[in-house]
Design a protein around this motif. Sequence first.
Motif, mmCIF file in Angstrom:
data_model
loop_
_atom_site.group_PDB
_atom_site.id
_atom_site.type_symbol
_atom_site.label_atom_id
_atom_site.label_comp_id
_atom_site.label_asym_id
_atom_site.label_seq_id
_atom_site.Cartn_x
_atom_site.Cartn_y
_atom_site.Cartn_z
ATOM 1 N N LYS A 274 32.059 -55.684 -35.807
ATOM 2 C CA LYS A 274 32.550 -54.305 -35.829
ATOM 3 C C LYS A 274 31.403 -53.309 -36.003
ATOM 4 O O LYS A 274 31.433 -52.209 -35.429
ATOM 5 N N VAL A 275 30.388 -53.676 -36.779
ATOM 6 C CA VAL A 275 29.210 -52.824 -36.927
ATOM 7 C C VAL A 275 28.508 -52.679 -35.576
ATOM 8 O O VAL A 275 28.104 -51.569 -35.171
ATOM 9 N N ILE A 276 28.355 -53.805 -34.869
ATOM 10 C CA ILE A 276 27.682 -53.786 -33.571
ATOM 11 C C ILE A 276 28.484 -52.975 -32.556
ATOM 12 O O ILE A 276 27.916 -52.204 -31.769
ATOM 13 N N ILE A 277 29.790 -53.133 -32.562
ATOM 14 C CA ILE A 277 30.642 -52.360 -31.645
ATOM 15 C C ILE A 277 30.463 -50.871 -31.909
ATOM 16 O O ILE A 277 30.320 -50.067 -30.972
ATOM 17 N N SER A 278 30.453 -50.475 -33.180
ATOM 18 C CA SER A 278 30.278 -49.070 -33.526
ATOM 19 C C SER A 278 28.953 -48.526 -33.008
ATOM 20 O O SER A 278 28.891 -47.427 -32.438
ATOM 21 N N VAL B 129 36.576 -49.649 -19.218
ATOM 22 C CA VAL B 129 36.438 -50.088 -20.607
ATOM 23 C C VAL B 129 35.151 -49.546 -21.217
ATOM 24 O O VAL B 129 34.202 -49.181 -20.515
ATOM 25 N N ASP B 130 35.125 -49.489 -22.542
ATOM 26 C CA ASP B 130 33.966 -48.958 -23.264
ATOM 27 C C ASP B 130 32.985 -50.046 -23.682
ATOM 28 O O ASP B 130 31.781 -49.797 -23.751
ATOM 29 N N ILE B 131 33.503 -51.232 -23.993
ATOM 30 C CA ILE B 131 32.675 -52.331 -24.480
ATOM 31 C C ILE B 131 33.172 -53.622 -23.840
ATOM 32 O O ILE B 131 34.379 -53.811 -23.671
ATOM 33 N N VAL B 132 32.240 -54.521 -23.512
ATOM 34 C CA VAL B 132 32.604 -55.852 -23.027
ATOM 35 C C VAL B 132 32.088 -56.888 -24.013
ATOM 36 O O VAL B 132 30.889 -56.933 -24.317
ATOM 37 N N MET C 30 33.629 -47.170 -42.428
ATOM 38 C CA MET C 30 33.364 -47.350 -41.010
ATOM 39 C C MET C 30 34.443 -46.637 -40.201
ATOM 40 O O MET C 30 35.628 -46.782 -40.478
ATOM 41 N N ASP C 31 34.012 -45.851 -39.211
ATOM 42 C CA ASP C 31 34.957 -45.127 -38.377
ATOM 43 C C ASP C 31 35.352 -45.962 -37.172
ATOM 44 O O ASP C 31 34.498 -46.474 -36.454
ATOM 45 N N PHE C 32 36.673 -46.092 -36.953
ATOM 46 C CA PHE C 32 37.172 -46.799 -35.787
ATOM 47 C C PHE C 32 37.845 -45.798 -34.855
ATOM 48 O O PHE C 32 38.336 -44.754 -35.289
ATOM 49 N N HIS C 33 37.870 -46.130 -33.604
ATOM 50 C CA HIS C 33 38.441 -45.245 -32.601
ATOM 51 C C HIS C 33 39.446 -46.040 -31.787
ATOM 52 O O HIS C 33 39.067 -46.805 -30.898
ATOM 53 N N LEU D 153 20.304 -47.830 -43.443
ATOM 54 C CA LEU D 153 21.183 -46.689 -43.186
ATOM 55 C C LEU D 153 22.198 -47.007 -42.100
ATOM 56 O O LEU D 153 23.361 -46.589 -42.175
ATOM 57 N N ASN D 154 21.788 -47.757 -41.088
ATOM 58 C CA ASN D 154 22.722 -48.175 -40.046
ATOM 59 C C ASN D 154 23.814 -49.073 -40.616
ATOM 60 O O ASN D 154 24.990 -48.933 -40.276
ATOM 61 N N GLN D 155 23.405 -49.978 -41.477
ATOM 62 C CA GLN D 155 24.366 -50.922 -42.046
ATOM 63 C C GLN D 155 25.400 -50.225 -42.926
ATOM 64 O O GLN D 155 26.547 -50.662 -43.017
ATOM 65 N N SER D 156 24.998 -49.117 -43.554
ATOM 66 C CA SER D 156 25.905 -48.389 -44.441
ATOM 67 C C SER D 156 26.524 -47.170 -43.763
ATOM 68 O O SER D 156 27.229 -46.389 -44.413
ATOM 69 N N PHE D 157 26.248 -46.999 -42.470
ATOM 70 C CA PHE D 157 26.781 -45.881 -41.679
ATOM 71 C C PHE D 157 26.416 -44.525 -42.290
ATOM 72 O O PHE D 157 27.206 -43.592 -42.301
ATOM 73 N N GLN D 158 25.172 -44.423 -42.790
ATOM 74 C CA GLN D 158 24.722 -43.183 -43.419
ATOM 75 C C GLN D 158 23.535 -42.557 -42.701
ATOM 76 O O GLN D 158 22.917 -41.622 -43.213
ATOM 77 N N LEU D 159 23.212 -43.051 -41.505
ATOM 78 C CA LEU D 159 22.022 -42.568 -40.806
ATOM 79 C C LEU D 159 22.107 -41.083 -40.480
ATOM 80 O O LEU D 159 21.170 -40.326 -40.748
#
Length: 299
Positions: free
Chosen positions: A116-120, A50-53, A1-4, A206-212
């Motif tokens: 964290k998946v939802i935030i991504s 901000v990017d996310i609330v 998972m990529d974090f920023h 694919l979304n769950q594994s970040f491979q879409l």
Amino acid sequence: MDFHPETKILIVDDVPTDIKVLASALSLDYRIFIATNGYDAINTAKKEAVDIVLLDVEMLEIDGFEVCKRLHDEKITRNIPVIFTSSRGSAEDIAQGLSLGAFYYLTKPLNIDLLKVIISAAVIRKNVQQHLCGKIHSFSCPCPLLSHIKEGRFSIRTFAEALDLSVFLSLNCPNPEKAAIGLREMLVNAIEHGNLGLTYHKKTLLNQSFQLEEERERLLALPENQSKQVMVWLSKGDREICFRIKDDGIGFDSAPYLNFSSERMLDTHGRGIAIAVNASFDHVQYHGSGNEVECVLRV
């Protein structure tokens, strides 16, 4: 998972222990801001861009639902994804939150990995919307030339082409930003589910594994998909603008996807068509087997 780490997340809650749990779990991956009431939340969202609330529902003065509504009512904050994080988890509460434009609704105690998946996913959607808006504002074609376009036919194959075409077509509309979001959702759906045959269940995995993204590019490169196109027709009249989109797929049952569904309300995808129907166009109708759709915008 990529974090920023540059991604700014605003945690809005009036319970100190809940704030501490969230901040501790997210502070290594994101920049964290905190608000303990609705008014501070709105002000911080504006001031800090901000990017996310992450928004609790039960708070004094104004609750989370009202905060969400006010954020989406103001131009400067309307595109910030809101993720509810609440102990209130009835179907009615979830439906109300999503109907106000929230990206997602999680109930406490929170599953941090899922969060964290939802935030991504929310960051990706926000970045796409910002990219669309940026391209619209930087488009160099003179507006007088666009006014002379009455009809047009276009063909695309890739997701990059879908984005570019959605921007160009939106410039023919009274509210380009609003139209571009719906057009892109429809074009991406035509490529993804139509031409490439990605099913709803497969996309979920694919979304769950970040491979879409990787899988979409792989499918586009397959020999059997090389010649598949999405055709788009534009027709402009005095009272309406019509977009007709047709893919080379076998079609699908569009009825379950035309509106937000309680059965899929907590999925991280599957809302694109409903967004187009409810936020971008005045009329959307699928034809035939479901591989052709007509989107109408009244002017």
